[in-house]
Design an enzyme around this catalytic site. Structure first.
Site, PDB file in Angstrom:
ATOM      1  N   SER A 168      39.779 -14.538 -36.367  1.00  9.16           N
ATOM      2  CA  SER A 168      39.277 -15.655 -35.565  1.00  9.16           C
ATOM      3  C   SER A 168      37.983 -15.203 -34.901  1.00  9.16           C
ATOM      4  O   SER A 168      37.966 -14.226 -34.150  1.00  9.16           O
ATOM      5  CB  SER A 168      40.325 -16.040 -34.523  1.00  9.16           C
ATOM      6  OG  SER A 168      39.798 -16.995 -33.627  1.00  9.16           O
ATOM      7  N   ASP A 214      47.807 -26.879 -32.304  1.00  6.00           N
ATOM      8  CA  ASP A 214      48.123 -25.615 -31.633  1.00  6.00           C
ATOM      9  C   ASP A 214      48.624 -25.986 -30.230  1.00  6.00           C
ATOM     10  O   ASP A 214      49.832 -26.178 -30.020  1.00  6.00           O
ATOM     11  CB  ASP A 214      46.846 -24.747 -31.609  1.00  6.00           C
ATOM     12  CG  ASP A 214      46.982 -23.453 -30.832  1.00  6.00           C
ATOM     13  OD1 ASP A 214      48.038 -23.226 -30.230  1.00  6.00           O
ATOM     14  OD2 ASP A 214      46.019 -22.647 -30.797  1.00  6.00           O
ATOM     15  N   LYS A 253      52.958 -20.256 -32.318  1.00  5.67           N
ATOM     16  CA  LYS A 253      52.835 -19.076 -31.449  1.00  5.67           C
ATOM     17  C   LYS A 253      54.108 -19.021 -30.625  1.00  5.67           C
ATOM     18  O   LYS A 253      54.423 -19.992 -29.912  1.00  5.67           O
ATOM     19  CB  LYS A 253      51.654 -19.230 -30.488  1.00  5.67           C
ATOM     20  CG  LYS A 253      50.280 -19.230 -31.136  1.00  5.67           C
ATOM     21  CD  LYS A 253      49.196 -19.530 -30.120  1.00  5.67           C
ATOM     22  CE  LYS A 253      47.817 -19.528 -30.793  1.00  5.67           C
ATOM     23  NZ  LYS A 253      46.776 -20.103 -29.927  1.00  5.67           N
TER      24      LYS A 253
END
Ligand code: SMG
Ligand code: MG
Length: 373
Positions: free
Chosen positions: A135, A238, A262
Site C-alpha cells: 500500500s 473497508d 481486518k
C-alpha cells in the site's frame, strides 16, 4: 484458559517512510501490545488503534481505557473457553472493535500455544504462503509516486494499492497505469469523497483496476450502493464493515462487490472468520487489510489470509517496508513470487523481543485478573 494477568503496553514506533492517506500524514505509528498470562503460558495480541482518530474513532488511549476498565475485568472468574465465550463476556461493551480484537488475538495465541497448534490451523487456514501487495501513500507528485511504485516492483511486489484523495486521484492513477500496464493495481480513498464528488473518479473505469476501496463515508452503505450501480470497477468496503451483520447488509444492498477484512476493525479474528465464511458462501472475494502492524499483528494477518476465501492479495508487506526494528524476533520477508510465508509455530508463531518492546514503550501497566474461589 484461566487468565492470571494482562499487561498493556502503549507503543510508538517510527515508520521507515512517512505514510500519507486522505486523512493525514504519519511519521510514526502507535498501537497497544497485550501480554496475557494464564495456564503457565503467555499470549500476545496487538490492538491496532493508532494515536489519532483518523482511520476510525478509536485511539490507543480509548482502547487503553476500555480494555483496562471494562474488558480485562470481564475476564475475571471461571475459565474462558474460547473466542465465542470471550465475545459474550465483552458484549456489554458497545463498539471499540480494535480494543476487543487486540485482547481476542492474545487469547488465540495462548490457546494455540496450549494446544501446540498454529493460528493458521486453529482458524482453518489452508495455505502455507499467501499472496501480498504493498500500500503506497500519497506522494508529493505523480513522478515521485512512479519512483516509489517502481521501487516496490523491483523488490518483487506484484500488486500495488495507491492512496488517493480529491484532486490527487485520476492523474496519479493514470500515470501508474501508463508506466506499468500489466500491474495488479487498486486505489483506496479512505472515505474522502461524497457521492457527488465521486463522479470525478469516472476515468478510473478505464484503468483495469482490481477495485476502488472505500470511496465514500464509513457510515454510508446506501451511497456506496448508488455508486456501485454506476461503476463497473468493483467497489471494496473497508471502514464501512464493522461486523458480520454489516457485511451481510452491504452485500444484500449491493453496496460493494469485494470486502477488505481486518480483524481489528470488526472486533476480532472470530468476527473476521465469520465475515470470511459469509462472503465465501456468496462467492464474494475478500482480502486481508493492513494497519501497519508490528510482527505480532502481521503474524495474525498472515494466518487469517491463509483461509480459502482470501482470493485477492493482502496489504501484508514485508517487515522492512514498515520498521527498521520490529518487536518480534522474526522479520517477515517477501518471497520471489510476491507471497509471504505463514508462520507455523504454535499460536501466532512469533516471539516477542522484550528489549525492542522496551525501547518503544510509552507506558505500561499490569492488571491482575481476579479469580473466583
Ligand atoms: O499495513 O500495509 C499496511 C497499510 C495498509 O493502506 C493500508 N491501510 O485504509 O486500508 C487502509 C489503511 C489503513 C491504515 S492507515 C494508517
Ligand atoms: Mg482501506
Amino acid at each position: 484458559m484461566k487468565i492470571d494477568n494482562v499487561t498493556l503496553y502503549h507503543l510508538r514506533m517510527p515508520l521507515r517512510t512517512p505514510f500519507e492517506t486522505s486523512f493525514g500524514r504519519a511519521l510514526e505509528r502507535d498501537c497497544l501490545l497485550l501480554e496475557v498470562s494464564g495456564d503457565g503460558l503467555t499470549g500476545y495480541g496487538e490492538c491496532v488503534a493508532d494515536r489519532d482518530p483518523g482511520y476510525s474513532y478509536e485511539t490507543a488511549d480509548t482502547a487503553w481505557h476500555v480494555l483496562q476498565d471494562f474488558m480485562i475485568p470481564a475476564l475475571a472468574s471461571q475459565e474462558i473457553s474460547g473466542a465465542e465465550d470471550f465475545q459474550r463476556r465483552v458484549s456489554h461493551v458497545r463498539g471499540h472493535p480494535m480494543a476487543k480484537a487486540g485482547l481476542e488475538m492474545a487469547l488465540w495465541d495462548l490457546e494455540g500455544k496450549r494446544q501446540g497448534r498454529s493460528l493458521c490451523q486453529l482458524l482453518g487456514g489452508l495455505k502455507d504462503r499467501v499472496e501480498v501487495g504493498v500500500s503506497v501513500g500519497i506522494q508529493d507528485s505523480p513522478e515521485a509516486l512512479l519512483g516509489v511504485v517502481g521501487g516496490y516492483l523491483e523488490q518483487g511486489y506484484q500488486r500495488v494499492k495507491i492512496k488517493i484523495k480529491p484532486g490527487r486521484d485520476v492523474v496519479e492513477t493514470q500515470a501508474v497505469r501508463r508506466a506499468f500496464p500489466g500491474l495488479r493495481l487498486q486505489v483506496d480513498a479512505n472515505s474522502a469523497y461524497t457521492l457527488e464528488m465521486a463522479a470525478a473518479l469516472r476515468p478510473l473505469e478505464d484503468l483495469s483496476l482490481l477495485l476502488i476501496e472505500q470511496p465514500l463515508a464509513e457510515d454510508d452503505l446506501w451511497d456506496h450502493h448508488l455508486l456501485q450501480a454506476e461503476f463497473v470497477t468493483p467497489i471494496c468496503l473497508d471502514e464501512s464493515i464493522l461486523s458480520p451483520r454489516h457485511a451481510r447488509q452491504a452485500l444484500e444492498m449491493q453496496a460493494c462487490r469485494v470486502i477488505n477484512i481486518k480483524a481489528g476493525r470488526v472486533g476480532g479474528l472470530s468476527q473476521a472468520l465469520a465475515i470470511h465464511d459469509l462472503c465465501r458462501t456468496q462467492g464474494v472475494p475478500v482480502w486481508c487489510g493492513g494497519m501497519l502492524e508490528t510482527g505480532v499483528g502481521r503474524a495474525a494477518n498472515l494466518a487469517l489470509a491463509s483461509l480459502p476465501g482470501f482470493t485477492l492479495p493482502g496489504d501484508i508487506s514485508a517487515s522492512e517496508r514498515y520498521y527498521a526494528e520490529d518487536i518480534t524476533h522474526q522479520r517477515f520477508t517477501l518471497n520471489a513470487d510476491s507471497t509471504i510465508t505463514v508462520p507455523d509455530a504454535p499460536g501466532l508463531g512469533v516471539t516477542v523481543d522484550a528489549k525492542a518492546v522496551e525501547k518503544v514503550t510509552l507506558k505500561k501497566v499490569t492488571l491482575d485478573v481476579k479469580r473466583e474461589a
